[in-house]
Design a protein around this motif. Sequence first.
Motif, mmCIF file in Angstrom:
data_model
loop_
_atom_site.group_PDB
_atom_site.id
_atom_site.type_symbol
_atom_site.label_atom_id
_atom_site.label_comp_id
_atom_site.label_asym_id
_atom_site.label_seq_id
_atom_site.Cartn_x
_atom_site.Cartn_y
_atom_site.Cartn_z
ATOM 1 N N GLY A 41 -44.060 -34.613 50.682
ATOM 2 C CA GLY A 41 -44.386 -35.089 49.339
ATOM 3 C C GLY A 41 -43.289 -35.933 48.731
ATOM 4 N N PHE A 42 -43.136 -35.821 47.406
ATOM 5 C CA PHE A 42 -42.130 -36.625 46.720
ATOM 6 C C PHE A 42 -41.777 -36.036 45.363
ATOM 7 N N PHE A 43 -40.606 -36.433 44.862
ATOM 8 C CA PHE A 43 -40.146 -36.152 43.506
ATOM 9 C C PHE A 43 -39.897 -37.503 42.856
ATOM 10 N N THR A 44 -40.435 -37.727 41.682
ATOM 11 C CA THR A 44 -40.192 -38.968 40.949
ATOM 12 C C THR A 44 -39.551 -38.629 39.613
ATOM 13 N N GLU A 45 -38.417 -39.250 39.341
ATOM 14 C CA GLU A 45 -37.754 -39.093 38.051
ATOM 15 C C GLU A 45 -38.577 -39.828 37.002
ATOM 16 N N ILE A 46 -38.714 -39.237 35.823
ATOM 17 C CA ILE A 46 -39.459 -39.844 34.716
ATOM 18 C C ILE A 46 -38.462 -40.218 33.628
ATOM 19 N N ILE A 47 -38.518 -41.479 33.204
ATOM 20 C CA ILE A 47 -37.599 -41.983 32.192
ATOM 21 C C ILE A 47 -38.400 -42.447 30.980
ATOM 22 N N VAL A 48 -37.990 -41.983 29.796
ATOM 23 C CA VAL A 48 -38.568 -42.451 28.545
ATOM 24 C C VAL A 48 -37.450 -43.175 27.812
ATOM 25 N N SER A 49 -37.599 -44.482 27.613
ATOM 26 C CA SER A 49 -36.546 -45.306 27.008
ATOM 27 C C SER A 49 -36.099 -44.746 25.666
ATOM 28 N N GLY A 50 -34.793 -44.716 25.477
ATOM 29 C CA GLY A 50 -34.221 -44.283 24.212
ATOM 30 C C GLY A 50 -34.180 -42.790 24.013
ATOM 31 N N MET A 51 -34.650 -42.032 24.994
ATOM 32 C CA MET A 51 -34.663 -40.577 24.859
ATOM 33 C C MET A 51 -34.086 -39.957 26.114
ATOM 34 N N SER A 52 -33.400 -38.872 25.932
ATOM 35 C CA SER A 52 -32.903 -38.146 27.098
ATOM 36 C C SER A 52 -33.021 -36.656 26.827
ATOM 37 N N ALA A 53 -33.266 -35.928 27.866
ATOM 38 C CA ALA A 53 -33.385 -34.479 27.755
ATOM 39 C C ALA A 53 -31.998 -33.871 27.876
ATOM 40 N N SER A 54 -31.650 -33.061 26.923
ATOM 41 C CA SER A 54 -30.393 -32.336 27.009
ATOM 42 C C SER A 54 -30.690 -30.958 27.574
ATOM 43 N N ALA A 55 -29.678 -30.168 27.685
ATOM 44 C CA ALA A 55 -29.887 -28.809 28.178
ATOM 45 C C ALA A 55 -30.859 -28.098 27.249
ATOM 46 N N GLY A 56 -31.783 -27.420 27.805
ATOM 47 C CA GLY A 56 -32.785 -26.721 27.005
ATOM 48 C C GLY A 56 -33.752 -25.995 27.903
ATOM 49 N N GLU A 57 -34.860 -25.606 27.334
ATOM 50 C CA GLU A 57 -35.856 -24.856 28.079
ATOM 51 C C GLU A 57 -36.557 -25.742 29.114
ATOM 52 N N ASN A 58 -36.608 -25.251 30.335
ATOM 53 C CA ASN A 58 -37.317 -25.948 31.410
ATOM 54 C C ASN A 58 -38.726 -25.385 31.501
ATOM 55 N N ILE A 59 -39.711 -26.271 31.510
ATOM 56 C CA ILE A 59 -41.106 -25.860 31.666
ATOM 57 C C ILE A 59 -41.704 -26.680 32.802
ATOM 58 N N ALA A 60 -42.412 -26.014 33.692
ATOM 59 C CA ALA A 60 -43.116 -26.682 34.781
ATOM 60 C C ALA A 60 -44.609 -26.564 34.511
ATOM 61 N N TYR A 61 -45.263 -27.690 34.304
ATOM 62 C CA TYR A 61 -46.705 -27.722 34.070
ATOM 63 C C TYR A 61 -47.417 -27.921 35.403
ATOM 64 N N SER A 62 -48.445 -27.141 35.633
ATOM 65 C CA SER A 62 -49.280 -27.328 36.809
ATOM 66 C C SER A 62 -50.729 -27.330 36.336
ATOM 67 N N GLY A 63 -51.650 -27.306 37.255
ATOM 68 C CA GLY A 63 -53.044 -27.252 36.857
ATOM 69 C C GLY A 63 -53.912 -28.302 37.510
ATOM 70 N N CYS A 64 -53.276 -29.234 38.242
ATOM 71 C CA CYS A 64 -54.085 -30.245 38.926
ATOM 72 C C CYS A 64 -53.620 -30.401 40.364
ATOM 73 N N CYS A 65 -54.483 -31.007 41.140
ATOM 74 C CA CYS A 65 -54.162 -31.291 42.532
ATOM 75 C C CYS A 65 -54.710 -32.671 42.895
ATOM 76 N N LEU A 66 -54.152 -33.224 43.940
ATOM 77 C CA LEU A 66 -54.574 -34.517 44.461
ATOM 78 C C LEU A 66 -55.434 -34.257 45.694
ATOM 79 N N VAL A 67 -56.652 -34.758 45.681
ATOM 80 C CA VAL A 67 -57.582 -34.583 46.798
ATOM 81 C C VAL A 67 -57.812 -35.951 47.424
ATOM 82 N N ALA A 68 -57.676 -36.026 48.748
ATOM 83 C CA ALA A 68 -57.848 -37.294 49.460
ATOM 84 C C ALA A 68 -58.265 -37.009 50.899
ATOM 85 N N PRO A 69 -58.986 -37.946 51.524
ATOM 86 C CA PRO A 69 -59.416 -37.737 52.912
ATOM 87 C C PRO A 69 -58.246 -37.531 53.880
#
Length: 120
Positions: A41-69
């Motif tokens: 698989g892969f890990f992709t870093e997500i960048i939102v301009s002008g904002m950065s995440a500091s130390a804080g609560e980590n949350i992992a959202y799941s709930g979807c999957c990728l289906v392909a032939p």
Amino acid sequence: MKFDPVEQAILDWFSKNCGSAELGALLAAANPGSREVTPIGFFTEIIVSGMSASAGENIAYSGCCLVAPELEIYADCILHTVSDFPCSLEVYAIGDGHPLSVSSFEVRDINVNIVDDRDL
């Protein structure tokens, strides 16, 4: 640089289904950073301009999957956040195949039976 179509479809799913309008807006404004490709698989870093995440609560959202032939079963999708800011997308195949080498795909709720689409 833009997100790969697979990444964009998964992020769109999380934008609509994460239950947070603020997180959805951040995902809509996000750009890809570095991408680490692994054998399954892969890990992709997500960048939102002008904002950065500091130390804080980590949350992992799941709930979807990728289906392909090209995927034996499916690929699991996880959105990682720190202090309510998206920081990375993790996608990995369950079984054979690789999520970045699919020709056609669909992002589905993980609570749907992948074989016959019945709710579990």
